[in-house]
Structure formats: structure tokens, C-alpha cells
Enzyme design. Sequence first.
Site, PDB file in Angstrom:
ATOM      1  CB  THR A  39      -0.914   0.027   1.236  1.00  0.00           C
ATOM      2  OG1 THR A  39      -0.121  -0.214   2.411  1.00  0.00           O
ATOM      3  CG2 THR A  39      -2.002  -1.035   1.137  1.00  0.00           C
ATOM      4  CB  SER A  71      30.227  -5.045   6.391  1.00  0.00           C
ATOM      5  OG  SER A  71      29.315  -5.879   7.077  1.00  0.00           O
ATOM      6  CB  ALA A 131      14.756 -12.238   7.079  1.00  0.00           C
ATOM      7  N   GLY A 132      13.257 -10.091   4.680  1.00  0.00           N
ATOM      8  CA  GLY A 132      12.122  -9.197   4.523  1.00  0.00           C
ATOM      9  C   GLY A 132      11.865  -8.331   5.738  1.00  0.00           C
ATOM     10  CG  LEU A 133      12.735  -9.397   9.223  1.00  0.00           C
ATOM     11  CD1 LEU A 133      13.459 -10.099  10.365  1.00  0.00           C
ATOM     12  CD2 LEU A 133      11.240  -9.268   9.530  1.00  0.00           C
ATOM     13  CB  SER A 135      18.699  -5.944   6.562  1.00  0.00           C
ATOM     14  OG  SER A 135      18.621  -6.454   5.236  1.00  0.00           O
ATOM     15  CD  GLU A 168      15.858   0.248  -0.460  1.00  0.00           C
ATOM     16  OE1 GLU A 168      15.544  -0.943  -0.641  1.00  0.00           O
ATOM     17  OE2 GLU A 168      15.909   0.780   0.666  1.00  0.00           O
ATOM     18  CG  ASP A 180      10.803  -1.085   4.308  1.00  0.00           C
ATOM     19  OD1 ASP A 180       9.697  -1.364   4.814  1.00  0.00           O
ATOM     20  OD2 ASP A 180      11.320  -1.747   3.389  1.00  0.00           O
ATOM     21  CE1 TYR A 232       7.955  -4.300  -3.049  1.00  0.00           C
ATOM     22  CE2 TYR A 232       8.733  -2.694  -4.657  1.00  0.00           C
ATOM     23  CZ  TYR A 232       8.175  -2.988  -3.431  1.00  0.00           C
ATOM     24  OH  TYR A 232       7.832  -1.962  -2.582  1.00  0.00           O
TER      25      TYR A 232
END
Length: 389
Positions: A39, A71, A131-133, A135, A168, A180, A232
Amino acid sequence: MTAAPAAAPLAAAFENVYGRAPDGVWRAPGRVNLIGEHTDYNDGLVLPFALARGVTVAAARRDDGIVEARSLRASAEPVAAPVAGGPVAAEGWPPERAWAAYPVGVARVLHGALGTGGASLLVDADLPAGAGLSSSAALECATALALCGLHGADPDRRVLAELCRRAENEQVGAPCGIMDQAASLLCTPGNALLLDCRSGLSGPVPFAPGDAGLTLLVVDTRASHAIGGGDYGRRRAECEEAAALLGVPALRDVKDLAGALRSLPDPVLRRRVQHVVTENHRVEAAAGLLRAGAVAELGSMLNASHLSLRDQFEVSWPQADAAVDAALRAGARGGRMIGGGFGGSVIVLTAADRADRVRDAITAAYAARGWTAPAFLDAVPSHGAHRTA
């Protein structure tokens, strides 16, 4: 549950790598979107909250116009690039440098918008990538706070979220919406964030499942998610096409769903419209339930969202469907896939005393199919991005 990377060890690692102490350490969380999927780029409503897990960046100012990123979780090779430059996506970076496109992209966007300069960065994380969280947004937001802190910039956090989203979109080439980055920067402990992705207006909505004897589990399905994938982007293009055919700025503006569905000859576009319109209604309903303290009733909203994402928007995947089905059979209140889809994570709302049974049922369902075992995180609404040292 893994503890967050502490500031002092990361600062010590920074000094070991760069030969000087960092000027500061900043941390930004990943997020779970409680409800409101696909959405955000349709100018709609979302209801995310910040996780305790995230990305931590130790940083020191540089005045040579270079951002150097290293990193502890990725390649040991440093990535150094000028803060003045075009899109990173156009420079043909090899895969082992892809993670660094996010901090470099943020540095370039902030340099153009706010006049910030270079930095030496060392990144650590306890948030699983893929993981679709979110990051990637956590890395962007931690980097943005670091660069602003180092160079004396103090933009409103809503402005900073938009700049990170631009990084992004424009620098990395991933067609994400604003959710996000806004969640990572604006969320507060004990609350979800009701965000209007058109106006940018947001506000906290109480969400403390533990107070109601409930647990919200995140299930990392171990099917990797990548927002830059073509599926996507196709879903976003389908939504834009449907909005144009319906003569509205975005699908958020569809008021007469039945009439809109009758006017679209393409059944695929009809399904996309149905999901977006009904998902916005589910966000409003879910926020109302939380404000009324009816957390347990949220389960039906999660189930309806998952079915819509699976059947109307067609972005679910086998491991997500199996996890939701196994959880419900084990007595969970509800569950759904989260994130952009085609991989990533599922959330499950369950009574706290059933959580172990639900975990075992999902793990058994995976084992029966010969899949890699899932991983589980307890999802507790936590702090937004902040300086830690």
C-alpha cells in the site's frame, strides 16, 4: 534472542580497522509491518513497528569527499567511493560490493541535499539479511544519522526518511516506498506507527501484545527476499497502470471498489486493485482494534491480509503459506506474510502459552517438505534509530 551489537565492541573494532576511535556509533532497527502490504507506493496506509534487531554503524568524519565502508558481516574488503557522483546502480559494482551501495547511495543523496561530506564507516548487524525485515533501510538510516551527526546536519526525521528512500530508489535502483525508512526512523517502543504514505503524517498506535497474554512471532522462512527483483517492480507497474486506467492519482483514491473492478477488463489488474483497496481498509480496522485494546482480534485481520496477498496480489510463496497454515492448525490467532513477497518472513499472533506449540508445528511442516528449518524471532515494538555512543 541475539543481543544487539554493543557500541563499545564495535568502537573497538573500528579503532582496530581504521587506527583511530570513531566519532560516534549509531543504530537503526529493522521493522515488521503489522498490516498494510504493497500500500505504501500506492499512497496508502501502513502500520509498522521497529524491531529490537537492526544495523549498527561506527563512524568517523572525513573531509576528503570519500565515504569508506567496511562490514563485520560482509566482505572484509573496504569499499571507498566519492560522495559526489551519479547512481551507484549505473557503476556496475560486482556482487561482493552490492551491500555497500546502500551507505554510498545515502552519502551521495545527503551530500546533494544537505551538504554532508565523507566518512569512514564500520557496519555490524544482528538483523538477518534477505528475511524481509528491512535490513537495507536499517543500514540506510543508521548511515544517514551518522553522516548528519558527523557533519552538523539536523533535518526533520520525515525529511531524512524521504532522503533515504531516494537513495534506495535512485542510487540502488530498488523501487521501494517510504514505509521502511519511516518505520526505522520514527517508531517508538510499545507502539506501531500508523503512517499515511501520501501526506507523510504519522502517529503512534499502542501495540503491546505481551500485556494481553499474546506473542507476535516472526518466522524467517529462509526463502531469501530481494526487493530489487523484477516481480516486485512488476506489481508496482501493474498498480500504476490500473490507477491510470481508473483516472485516479493512485489506487488509494479508489472509492467505489465494485465500480472500479467492473471497469477494468484485465483480471490481473482487477486482482491488484482489490488487494490494495481492501488492505487499506484493513489497516484502518487494525488501528482501531489496537486503540480499543482488542489485540487478540487482530488475528482475523492478519489472516485476511495473507489470503489477499496470496490470491489477489500473488506475492506469497510456498514456505510462507505452509507456515501460516501450520500456525493456524496449532491454534494461533492469525498470521500472514510480510514484506514485498516472493521470500522473506511471516508473522504469527498467538497466545503466549501456545508459542512453543506453534513453533514446533511450523518446524515440523518444513521438515515434512524437506525444507531448511525456519528461524524464529520474538517481535517486540522497540526504539527507532538513535545514537548509542
